[in-house]
Design an enzyme around this catalytic site. Sequence first.
Site, PDB file in Angstrom:
ATOM      1  N   LYS A 113      33.051 -92.152  13.352  1.00 52.66           N
ATOM      2  CA  LYS A 113      31.663 -92.130  12.913  1.00 52.66           C
ATOM      3  C   LYS A 113      31.402 -93.303  11.962  1.00 52.66           C
ATOM      4  O   LYS A 113      32.179 -93.549  11.031  1.00 52.66           O
ATOM      5  CB  LYS A 113      31.344 -90.815  12.205  1.00 52.66           C
ATOM      6  CG  LYS A 113      31.312 -89.610  13.137  1.00 52.66           C
ATOM      7  CD  LYS A 113      30.110 -89.648  14.067  1.00 52.66           C
ATOM      8  CE  LYS A 113      30.004 -88.383  14.901  1.00 52.66           C
ATOM      9  NZ  LYS A 113      28.802 -88.374  15.759  1.00 52.66           N
ATOM     10  N   GLU A 169      28.701 -96.138  20.555  1.00 49.53           N
ATOM     11  CA  GLU A 169      27.794 -95.063  20.955  1.00 49.53           C
ATOM     12  C   GLU A 169      26.521 -95.085  20.110  1.00 49.53           C
ATOM     13  O   GLU A 169      26.584 -95.052  18.885  1.00 49.53           O
ATOM     14  CB  GLU A 169      28.520 -93.728  20.798  1.00 49.53           C
ATOM     15  CG  GLU A 169      27.755 -92.522  21.273  1.00 49.53           C
ATOM     16  CD  GLU A 169      28.597 -91.253  21.199  1.00 49.53           C
ATOM     17  OE1 GLU A 169      28.019 -90.182  20.971  1.00 49.53           O
ATOM     18  OE2 GLU A 169      29.840 -91.341  21.368  1.00 49.53           O
ATOM     19  N   LYS A 221      26.151 -84.246  26.938  1.00 51.53           N
ATOM     20  CA  LYS A 221      26.514 -82.996  26.284  1.00 51.53           C
ATOM     21  C   LYS A 221      25.811 -81.867  27.018  1.00 51.53           C
ATOM     22  O   LYS A 221      24.607 -81.944  27.294  1.00 51.53           O
ATOM     23  CB  LYS A 221      26.107 -83.031  24.807  1.00 51.53           C
ATOM     24  CG  LYS A 221      26.856 -84.099  24.024  1.00 51.53           C
ATOM     25  CD  LYS A 221      26.375 -84.232  22.596  1.00 51.53           C
ATOM     26  CE  LYS A 221      27.189 -85.300  21.862  1.00 51.53           C
ATOM     27  NZ  LYS A 221      26.632 -85.667  20.566  1.00 51.53           N
TER      28      LYS A 221
END
Length: 336
Positions: A113, A169, A221
């Site tokens: 992240k 991403e 997802k």
Amino acid sequence: MPTDPRPLPALEELLAGAHVVALPMRVKFRGIMERESLLLRGPAGWGEFCPFPEYGDAEASRWLAAAIEAAWEGFPAPLRSVVSVNATVPAVPAERVPEVLARFGRVDAVKVKVAERGQTLDDDAARVAAVRAALPDAAIRVDANGGWDVPGAVEALTRLAGVGLEYAEQPVPTIDGLAEVRRRLRAAGTPVLIAADESVRKESDPLRVARAGAADLLVVKVAPLGGVRRALDIVAQAGLPAVVSSALDTSVGIRAGLALAAALPELPYACGLGTVSLFESDITTDPLVADDGAIRLRDVSADAGLLERYAASGERRDWWLARLHRVHALLAPSRT
């Protein structure tokens, strides 16, 4: 959301098998130290309804559709029984990276992240460098959750590319921005692929990112896309490689993610389905965690003792059940 021909279970049927839990996290993730979720038990097994609290009811309706698919219909036939997964490193200080990685065991890919509010590019670079130092041969991908603007993303990815990035991403929030970052990196010869996440799952038209040439691959997802079958259809229509990821789910939600990963015709990248390791506890005595960098496909049942131990407070339970009422009412017209 497209009309679904399957009948919608009555609200009373959902409530009969509903359990609201609050699970403690090992480290802060998405700014939280506790993950709340509403679990549903149906005739086909367990489903998970856990849209983040800030999401509106219309967006949350897709999450409910996915939970109902899992618990009332079940999943498509799998094409594989084992799914490779990546480790996930939250926006922790660089010195905590080895501690976080240790919980995942051996892995061949790590998602890091970055672009966390209140942190700097130096923080991101130190965190990514710590991952590379710990795992010299692993594939590293970074996830900005749309946290940069276009110039900031180009600067950051040019710098971070030095460690060897598999892909980045959602570096910026918009589809046009993704396309521009991708164009600038290519023009500069910076070898970083662009993956779209929020620009797929939060868009009313999840295929627009592919038509715009804004990404090299999709992060999909199950819950935000409305279920395994709808996600499979989106990937097929997009014509881009896909990585299956989780929405910080319990093992019930991870089971749905594994079902999608197992049913995709091609699965070229390790999937982001190892996030149960970020929880202090799960709702099953046999959690879906990675073993030697992969998770074997199997069904999951919630444990009555764990559901009781981690039951949400009365106020939070009431909040989730009220949300279930509202979202079920929104979903009903699409099933009639």
